[in-house]
Design a protein around this motif. Structure first.
Motif, PDB file in Angstrom:
ATOM      1  N   PHE B  81       0.833  -1.194   0.000  1.00 17.05           N
ATOM      2  CA  PHE B  81       0.000   0.000   0.000  1.00 17.05           C
ATOM      3  C   PHE B  81       0.870   1.247   0.000  1.00 17.05           C
ATOM      4  CE2 PHE B  81      -4.094  -1.971   1.478  1.00 17.05           C
ATOM      5  CZ  PHE B  81      -4.819  -1.475   0.424  1.00 17.05           C
ATOM      6  N   GLY B  82       1.868   1.222   0.866  1.00 21.21           N
ATOM      7  CA  GLY B  82       2.747   2.383   0.996  1.00 21.21           C
ATOM      8  C   GLY B  82       3.400   2.702  -0.332  1.00 21.21           C
ATOM      9  N   MET B  83       4.014   1.683  -0.950  1.00 21.99           N
ATOM     10  CA  MET B  83       4.696   1.879  -2.223  1.00 21.99           C
ATOM     11  C   MET B  83       3.721   2.388  -3.272  1.00 21.99           C
ATOM     12  SD  MET B  83       7.942   1.122  -2.335  1.00 21.99           S
ATOM     13  CE  MET B  83       8.113   0.983  -4.093  1.00 21.99           C
ATOM     14  N   ALA B  84       2.550   1.741  -3.320  1.00 22.82           N
ATOM     15  CA  ALA B  84       1.575   2.081  -4.348  1.00 22.82           C
ATOM     16  C   ALA B  84       1.097   3.511  -4.161  1.00 22.82           C
ATOM     17  CB  ALA B  84       0.398   1.113  -4.281  1.00 22.82           C
ATOM     18  N   PHE B  85       0.834   3.867  -2.902  1.00 20.23           N
ATOM     19  CA  PHE B  85       0.325   5.207  -2.628  1.00 20.23           C
ATOM     20  C   PHE B  85       1.372   6.256  -3.008  1.00 20.23           C
ATOM     21  CE2 PHE B  85      -0.434   8.805   0.228  1.00 20.23           C
ATOM     22  CZ  PHE B  85      -1.726   9.118  -0.157  1.00 20.23           C
ATOM     23  N   LEU B  86       2.596   6.011  -2.564  1.00 21.81           N
ATOM     24  CA  LEU B  86       3.659   6.970  -2.846  1.00 21.81           C
ATOM     25  C   LEU B  86       3.893   7.115  -4.350  1.00 21.81           C
ATOM     26  CD1 LEU B  86       6.383   6.375  -0.125  1.00 21.81           C
ATOM     27  CD2 LEU B  86       4.994   8.404  -0.526  1.00 21.81           C
ATOM     28  N   SER B  87       3.946   5.974  -5.058  1.00 20.97           N
ATOM     29  CA  SER B  87       4.213   6.089  -6.500  1.00 20.97           C
ATOM     30  C   SER B  87       3.058   6.801  -7.197  1.00 20.97           C
ATOM     31  CB  SER B  87       4.430   4.731  -7.178  1.00 20.97           C
ATOM     32  OG  SER B  87       4.792   3.760  -6.291  1.00 20.97           O
ATOM     33  N   ALA B  88       1.820   6.493  -6.787  1.00 20.61           N
ATOM     34  CA  ALA B  88       0.683   7.136  -7.436  1.00 20.61           C
ATOM     35  C   ALA B  88       0.724   8.639  -7.159  1.00 20.61           C
ATOM     36  CB  ALA B  88      -0.617   6.539  -6.922  1.00 20.61           C
ATOM     37  N   LEU B  89       1.065   8.984  -5.935  1.00 21.51           N
ATOM     38  CA  LEU B  89       1.128  10.402  -5.566  1.00 21.51           C
ATOM     39  C   LEU B  89       2.237  11.091  -6.362  1.00 21.51           C
ATOM     40  CD1 LEU B  89      -0.312  12.180  -3.396  1.00 21.51           C
ATOM     41  CD2 LEU B  89       1.799  11.979  -2.079  1.00 21.51           C
ATOM     42  N   ALA B  90       3.405  10.442  -6.392  1.00 18.11           N
ATOM     43  CA  ALA B  90       4.543  11.046  -7.081  1.00 18.11           C
ATOM     44  C   ALA B  90       4.300  11.128  -8.574  1.00 18.11           C
ATOM     45  CB  ALA B  90       5.817  10.258  -6.796  1.00 18.11           C
ATOM     46  N   PRO B 137      20.373  -1.546  -6.237  1.00 20.82           N
ATOM     47  CA  PRO B 137      19.540  -2.754  -6.245  1.00 20.82           C
ATOM     48  C   PRO B 137      18.867  -2.977  -4.900  1.00 20.82           C
ATOM     49  CG  PRO B 137      21.740  -3.211  -7.090  1.00 20.82           C
ATOM     50  CD  PRO B 137      21.773  -1.831  -6.513  1.00 20.82           C
ATOM     51  N   GLY B 138      17.607  -3.337  -4.968  1.00 17.95           N
ATOM     52  CA  GLY B 138      16.905  -3.732  -3.757  1.00 17.95           C
ATOM     53  C   GLY B 138      16.462  -2.572  -2.893  1.00 17.95           C
ATOM     54  N   ASN B 139      16.643  -1.335  -3.352  1.00 15.88           N
ATOM     55  CA  ASN B 139      16.210  -0.206  -2.537  1.00 15.88           C
ATOM     56  C   ASN B 139      14.825   0.268  -2.941  1.00 15.88           C
ATOM     57  OD1 ASN B 139      18.350  -0.115  -0.879  1.00 15.88           O
ATOM     58  ND2 ASN B 139      19.416   1.504  -1.993  1.00 15.88           N
ATOM     59  N   PHE B 140      14.172   0.970  -2.023  1.00 20.79           N
ATOM     60  CA  PHE B 140      12.844   1.472  -2.323  1.00 20.79           C
ATOM     61  C   PHE B 140      12.919   2.653  -3.275  1.00 20.79           C
ATOM     62  CE2 PHE B 140      12.338  -0.624   1.712  1.00 20.79           C
ATOM     63  CZ  PHE B 140      11.171  -1.317   1.535  1.00 20.79           C
ATOM     64  N   GLY B 141      13.920   3.500  -3.067  1.00 19.13           N
ATOM     65  CA  GLY B 141      14.026   4.751  -3.807  1.00 19.13           C
ATOM     66  C   GLY B 141      13.858   4.605  -5.307  1.00 19.13           C
ATOM     67  N   PRO B 142      14.790   3.886  -5.965  1.00 22.76           N
ATOM     68  CA  PRO B 142      14.728   3.790  -7.422  1.00 22.76           C
ATOM     69  C   PRO B 142      13.471   3.082  -7.907  1.00 22.76           C
ATOM     70  CG  PRO B 142      16.499   2.432  -6.537  1.00 22.76           C
ATOM     71  CD  PRO B 142      15.987   3.241  -5.407  1.00 22.76           C
ATOM     72  N   LEU B 143      12.996   2.127  -7.132  1.00 22.36           N
ATOM     73  CA  LEU B 143      11.798   1.395  -7.525  1.00 22.36           C
ATOM     74  C   LEU B 143      10.626   2.372  -7.630  1.00 22.36           C
ATOM     75  CD1 LEU B 143      10.610  -1.323  -8.092  1.00 22.36           C
ATOM     76  CD2 LEU B 143      10.296  -1.687  -5.667  1.00 22.36           C
ATOM     77  N   PHE B 144      10.546   3.185  -6.588  1.00 18.68           N
ATOM     78  CA  PHE B 144       9.463   4.137  -6.480  1.00 18.68           C
ATOM     79  C   PHE B 144       9.603   5.226  -7.550  1.00 18.68           C
ATOM     80  CE2 PHE B 144       9.598   8.275  -4.284  1.00 18.68           C
ATOM     81  CZ  PHE B 144       8.258   8.573  -4.264  1.00 18.68           C
ATOM     82  N   LEU B 145      10.833   5.689  -7.755  1.00 21.15           N
ATOM     83  CA  LEU B 145      11.088   6.702  -8.773  1.00 21.15           C
ATOM     84  C   LEU B 145      10.749   6.164 -10.164  1.00 21.15           C
ATOM     85  CD1 LEU B 145      12.345   9.566  -9.028  1.00 21.15           C
ATOM     86  CD2 LEU B 145      14.468   8.435  -9.662  1.00 21.15           C
ATOM     87  N   GLY B 146      11.176   4.937 -10.416  1.00 21.39           N
ATOM     88  CA  GLY B 146      10.940   4.333 -11.729  1.00 21.39           C
ATOM     89  C   GLY B 146       9.449   4.201 -12.003  1.00 21.39           C
ATOM     90  N   LEU B 147       8.707   3.756 -11.003  1.00 24.03           N
ATOM     91  CA  LEU B 147       7.261   3.612 -11.185  1.00 24.03           C
ATOM     92  C   LEU B 147       6.618   4.965 -11.424  1.00 24.03           C
ATOM     93  CD1 LEU B 147       6.437   0.952  -8.450  1.00 24.03           C
ATOM     94  CD2 LEU B 147       6.328   0.684 -10.927  1.00 24.03           C
ATOM     95  N   ALA B 148       7.039   5.965 -10.622  1.00 21.14           N
ATOM     96  CA  ALA B 148       6.464   7.295 -10.776  1.00 21.14           C
ATOM     97  C   ALA B 148       6.762   7.830 -12.173  1.00 21.14           C
ATOM     98  CB  ALA B 148       7.022   8.233  -9.711  1.00 21.14           C
ATOM     99  N   LEU B 149       7.987   7.607 -12.639  1.00 18.67           N
ATOM    100  CA  LEU B 149       8.388   8.123 -13.949  1.00 18.67           C
ATOM    101  C   LEU B 149       7.579   7.511 -15.081  1.00 18.67           C
ATOM    102  CD1 LEU B 149      12.269   8.534 -14.047  1.00 18.67           C
ATOM    103  CD2 LEU B 149      10.520  10.220 -14.592  1.00 18.67           C
ATOM    104  N   THR B 150       7.209   6.233 -14.932  1.00 23.43           N
ATOM    105  CA  THR B 150       6.433   5.621 -16.003  1.00 23.43           C
ATOM    106  C   THR B 150       4.948   5.946 -15.876  1.00 23.43           C
ATOM    107  OG1 THR B 150       6.617   3.639 -14.681  1.00 23.43           O
ATOM    108  CG2 THR B 150       7.840   3.660 -16.728  1.00 23.43           C
ATOM    109  N   LEU B 151       4.509   6.218 -14.644  1.00 25.23           N
ATOM    110  CA  LEU B 151       3.067   6.419 -14.448  1.00 25.23           C
ATOM    111  C   LEU B 151       2.602   7.855 -14.658  1.00 25.23           C
ATOM    112  CD1 LEU B 151       2.504   4.166 -11.291  1.00 25.23           C
ATOM    113  CD2 LEU B 151       1.676   3.715 -13.592  1.00 25.23           C
ATOM    114  N   TRP B 152       3.520   8.822 -14.573  1.00 26.45           N
ATOM    115  CA  TRP B 152       3.061  10.220 -14.603  1.00 26.45           C
ATOM    116  C   TRP B 152       2.452  10.589 -15.952  1.00 26.45           C
ATOM    117  CZ3 TRP B 152       4.683  14.226 -17.812  1.00 26.45           C
ATOM    118  CH2 TRP B 152       5.825  13.991 -18.592  1.00 26.45           C
TER     119      TRP B 152
END
Lengths: 505, 271, 311
Positions: B81-90, B137-152
């Motif tokens: 939920f946290g990841m999803a919420f943050l990426s959607a917000l970002a 690798p394995g960090n939240f940061g880039p995962l979240f950034l990558g998702l945000a970058l593709t979703l915006w």
């Protein structure tokens, strides 16, 4: 049954069983991808599938056996080796396998990446039907090195003008019919193998990276022979009456590689404490699912001469681990993690997922070390990070899977692992003069009687000093369908003996 | 992710949407309170309880290491939920802001932004996420950034198109001509009509992010052990599917329910 | 028409440059020694990687200035040469032919499956909004979308390969081996496209011109064919176009579980092993495919619905 009705029946069976390909094809499935055809890269696939051959090969027992070379001998000074080729071997393009071609093929292997780098070779020439290898210093293990897949002998037309391999024209019972890297290879009988005609004329190899996929392919009957099935799936497949399962212990150990020069592991007591903190039996029960694989010493029982049955075993004893750590000056901090001179016992363990069991074992180790007050972070990455961090000295811990039969004689691995400066997959920050002397003696000694005490000494030093901490040994599970018989298991994984497999009556 | 933008949204709360909201509230409660209420440590192993069945000492059973599945599910739900919420917000904040900017300014601003969004679309999203993950690798940061970058991009395109239509309406054009400040017009006239669309997109984006994170774990480029990530749990337990099918299904069901709730909530009309 | 083509060509050129440069820059900014990564990719984790890396460094000239390496790539590109994979040594174009080709076929069949199921279910549902078919389709569609793809894949394998023994579980090369992966992806796709169709059909069947034609007494089947399908197809085509792009990359998990030699698998390897030409080549070809598909979608929608559009 005449040929036509047999074909019809086979086709029908093929349709019903859902094999997809013709039912006459032996369908082999394994985890290894074909990434580039250079022998140093994927020679093992061509060697195991009997497309290409080496001068020397091995018996399933591990003994060296004649391959393309019928016999070999060494001069009294131990410097000149002669390998007499069998006269009747032919490459898939029809060229006879001569000593001259073989010598040139070996020269090319020596120029590239591969195990020959480690051998003190002066020159490789030919003399009539013999390949002659001259050495700079005596090296008793040379024939074992010529088993390695990077030394497969290829026809001259396999290379382009620049000497790069562009196709694999070997001398084995099967030639490549179609190669679709990275996942598929189709083979047909070469028709001119010196060992006679293989039992099955067509073989197809599919690389399937996921264990679940391989297991399902065995279950659904579309694969006849499946290599490297993980223990979880083996338990399930055992209950399937249509499948045979064979298991061999292979000379591969999973070990924790430590940096003995880091403040966490520079004291021998610290390394022994880590060893005592590890519940090998628990890990072996849950991950490889076989309690016999708990590594009580570095080499598994399947390695005669190297496994020392009477050696005091490495055991799980959390209490003893705590004592040793206290003795080494570590005291519990307020957060439950040990401390020494203001430094928390917090380390990072690198591992990689090329072997699917490594990350789970790392997770188990993490929990077990936490019990004795050590915080261990797990980083699953690329396998190259371990040698990289070894080279620049920043490595703390790594969980690795080390193969001791890269050449059939483990001395090959010991030379690279525990020589001066340690090794990518051996010691880090641990230089032991006594060990180095023993290894050097072993490399030059061929006589088993003279080797035995040296082998014992080497194993004792490793058990006492623990530059690497053994965790579990390994098995290879091979699943075969009832459609075929005469499946052999080669624990050294040099050659899977496909040519000997027959259709079941 | 659908691309049919700017279909008018009926404002009546349907029964399915209500069900979605209820389910989402339940799951969010589990994710927020579960880790606090359940005392078991999701990383603590007990080999003697390997694959313990549900209903015994462990309420929902234990995984192959003997870790409490209930505790891991609760932590996993929170993480997803946290990841999803943050990426959607970002993804939503810059997407909507740039979309409004493009619609308001038009001309070159719009063209440049359109081009940027096209480049991002042309760069395979998987490539982008994998590349960013390779930095750490394995960090939240880039995962979240990558998702945000593709979703915006989705937010940008939809906002721009809808806002352009809105801004061309006579009463808003009049307001612009009369010199009302942009923020006032946006708040008063554009935001209310845009809000439902953006909410819908956000819910879809969250669903996409949940599936993406678990999928990346499945090809072992996601988060590191022992992080109780739902996709990781599923992959770790997958080999045991014939011995302990329920154990494999539990994280799968949780993912299913989370995505389901978001999908129900996000439904446009009856789509 | 010429303007359209020229515009698309310019677009393609810019995409090529930007994507190539972005990939190069990102790949080179990644931490770690590329020679080590390439060596590990080539020789596997049992090899003496550090020694091999030194040879790799020399062989590939990885120490050359970055600008020179990038210009080399551009120069090759001008001759339509995407270079050689640093790991396998094969031409990137060859690798793409096999791996991107496999994925493209898979995507094609997945779209075909979804076209077979989606619009059919969508039209059925859209004819009677709120009816049984509509509700069932909705439930199924929402459910399918919420199932993680690899679980769906495993389920299909267990049912069709192990249980019924109808289809091969995995592998690549024959049509039968394509069925399960295509079904896995196609079902997910159909879940959405059926709803897009349903909405479009529902909207169209309530539009005045449709109601009028119906009033005239045209039989329903002819009606749908003549008025409904054409107008309803526009959003569906637009949607499928976008999906086809997502698909090519979205297949990675499906590939890994079905032992399918696709581009997702190749990309994961290429990035981990720092195979720069392979990553650049893949991104480039996929970028161009994106431009081509959007152009095609625009052309088809323009043909289906010739009214000029404002947006």
């Amino acid at each position: 049954m005449n040929a036509a009705s047999r074909l019809a029946a086979a086709l029908l069976a093929g349709c019903v069983a859902g094999t997809g390909a013709l039912a006459q094809t032996l369908n082999v499935v394994g985890p290894w991808e074909i990434a580039g055809i250079d022998p140093a890269q994927t020679g093992y696939v061509f060697s195991r599938m009997q497309v290409a051959e080496t001068l020397v090969t091995t018996e399933p027992s591990g003994q060296l056996a004649p391959g393309l070379a019928e016999s070999w001998s060494v001069d009294a000074d131990g410097l000149t080796w002669r390998f007499a080729l069998r006269g009747n071997a032919v490459f898939h393009d029809g060229t006879p396998v001569t000593a001259e071609i073989a010598a040139r093929s070996l020269e090319r292997a020596r120029d590239g990446v591969g195990v020959l780098e480690q051998v003190p070779i002066a020159e490789i020439t030919h003399d009539g039907p013999e390949v002659v290898i001259r050495l700079n210093s005596s090296f008793a293990a040379l024939p074992a090195y010529l088993v390695h897949f990077s030394t497969i002998i290829l026809a001259p037309s396999s290379y382009d003008d620049a000497g790069r391999v562009t196709q694999i024209l070997g001398s084995g019972p099967y030639r490549i019919d179609r190669l679709t890297p990275p996942l598929k290879m189709e083979l047909v009988e070469s028709g001119q193998w010196w060992g006679g005609s293989p039992g099955i004329a067509e073989v197809s190899y599919t690389a399937a990276g996921r264990d679940e996929t391989r297991a399902i392919m065995a279950e659904s009957g579309e694969a006849d022979l499946v290599f490297s099935v993980l223990p979880v799936s083996v338990d399930r497949l055992r209950r399937n009456p249509d499948l045979d399962i064979q298991i061999a212990t292979i000379p591969r150990s999973r070990i924790v590689k430590l940096n003995a020069a880091s403040p966490f592991f520079d004291d021998i007591a610290e390394r022994q404490a880590i060893s005592h903190a590890i519940d090998r039996l628990g890990i072996s029960n849950v991950i490889p699912r076989n309690p016999d694989l708990a590594a009580t010493q570095l080499f598994p029982p399947a390695m005669p001469g190297w496994h020392q049955a009477d050696l005091p075993p490495l055991e799980h004893d959390a209490g003893r681990a705590a004592e040793l750590l206290a003795q080494a000056g570590w005291t519990p901090g307020s957060d439950g993690i040990l401390q020494q001179d203001g430094r928390r016992f917090s380390v990072t363990l690198l591992t990689y997922s090329n072997w699917p069991e490594l990350p789970p074992i790392a997770t188990a180790l993490q929990a077990q070390l936490r019990e004795v007050g050590i915080e261990m972070n797990v980083a699953v990455g690329n396998s190259s990070e371990i040698p990289a961090r070894h080279q620049d000295g920043t490595l703390e811990m790594a969980l690795i899977s080390r193969l001791y039969s890269i050449v059939p004689d483990p001395i090959g691995a010991l030379l690279t692992d525990y020589g001066p400066g340690g090794g990518d997959w051996g010691a880090t920050g641990w230089d032991n003069d006594q060990m180095q002397a023993v290894i050097a003696d072993l490399a030059a000694t061929a006589d088993p009687e003279a080797r035995a005490p040296l082998q014992r000494r080497a194993v004792e030093i490793l058990q006492e000093e623990l530059p690497g901490i053994p965790v579990t040994w390994s098995e290879l599970a091979i699943v075969s369908g009832k459609r075929i018989t005469n499946v052999q298991v080669d624990p050294l994984e040099v050659n899977y003996g496909l040519a000997a497999i027959r259709w079941a009556e | 992710m659908t691309h049919i933008a700017a279909t008018p949204i009926p404002r009546r709360p349907s029964r399915t949407r209500l069900a979605g909201a209820l389910l989402l509230a339940l799951l969010a409660g589990f994710a927020l309170l579960g880790p606090v209420l359940i005392e078991a440590d999701p990383a603590r192993q007990d080999f003697s309880a390997s694959l313990a069945p549900a209903g015994g000492e462990y309420l929902l059973g234990a995984d192959h290491y003997g870790r409490s599945l209930l505790a891991r599910l609760a932590h996993g739900a929170r993480l997803s939920f946290g990841m999803a919420f943050l990426s959607a917000l970002a993804a939503a904040v810059p997407g909507v802001a740039l979309g409004l900017l493009a619609a308001w300014r038009g001309g070159w601003t719009r063209r440049v932004l359109d081009f940027l969004s096209m480049i991002v679309l042309a760069l395979p999203g998987l490539l982008l996420v994998l590349l960013l993950l390779a930095f750490a690798p394995g960090n939240f940061g880039p995962l979240f950034l990558g998702l945000a970058l593709t979703l915006w991009v989705e937010f940008y395109r939809v906002t721009r198109a809808s806002a352009a239509v809105l801004l061309s309406q006579p009463h808003i054009e009049a307001a612009r001509l009369l010199g009302f400040p942009p923020l006032y017009i946006l708040r008063k006239h554009v935001a209310p009509s845009l809000a439902p669309t953006v909410t819908t997109l956000a819910a879809f984006a969250m669903a996409a992010a949940i599936i993406a994170v678990s999928t990346l774990s499945a090809i072992s480029v996601g988060l590191q052990p022992p992080t109780p990530e739902l996709g990781n749990m599923m992959i770790e337990l997958l080999p045991y599917y014939s011995e302990a099918p329920l154990h494999v299904l539990l994280p799968a069901i949780l993912i299913f329910l989370m995505v389901l709730a978001l999908q129900l909530l996000a439904r446009r009309d009856t789509a | 028409m010429r303007r359209f083509l020229l515009l698309r060509l310019a677009q393609a050129g810019i995409v090529t440059l930007v994507v190539g440069a972005a990939c190069f820059a990102l790949m080179r900014m990644l931490p770690g020694d590329p020679a080590m990564r390439i060596a590990a990719g080539r020789y596997g984790p049992d090899a003496q990687i550090a020694q091999a890396a030194e040879r790799v460094r020399l062989e590939l000239g990885l120490d050359r200035p970055l600008a020179v390496q990038f210009l080399d790539w551009l120069g090759d590109l001008a001759r339509f040469d995407l270079g050689h994979s640093l790991v396998t040594g094969a031409p990137v174009l060859e690798e793409l032919k096999v791996q991107l080709g496999a994925s493209a076929w898979l995507a094609f069949w997945a779209v075909a499956v979804s076209l077979l199921i989606g619009p059919l279910a969508g039209v059925l549902a859209g004819m009677r909004p709120g009816g049984m078919a509509d509700r069932a389709g909705l439930a199924l569609s929402i459910g399918l979308r919420a199932v993680p793809p690899f679980l769906l894949a495993l389920g299909l394998m267990l049912v069709f390969a192990v249980g019924l023994r109808l289809l091969p579980a995995a592998g690549y090369g024959t049509a039968r081996q394509m069925v399960l992966p295509a079904l896995t992806l196609g079902l997910g796709l159909a879940a959405v496209s059926s709803r897009v169709t349903r909405n479009a059909v529902a909207t169209v069947t309530h539009a005045p011109h449709y109601l009028f034609a119906r009033h005239k007494g045209l039989p329903e089947a002819a009606l749908i064919r003549r008025h409904g399908l054409r107008n309803a197809a526009t959003p569906v085509i637009a949607y499928l176009g976008v999906q086809a792009i997502y698909l090519v990359e979205g297949v990675v998990v499906v590939e890994s579980i079905f032992a399918f030699p696709g581009i997702g698998h190749a990309l994961v390897h290429a990035i981990v092993e720092r195979d720069v030409p392979m990553v650049q080549g893949t991104a480039l070809v996929m970028g161009l495919m994106f431009v081509a598909i959007t152009a095609m979608v625009d052309a088809i929608t323009a043909w289906l619905d010739p009214r000029p559009r404002s947006a």
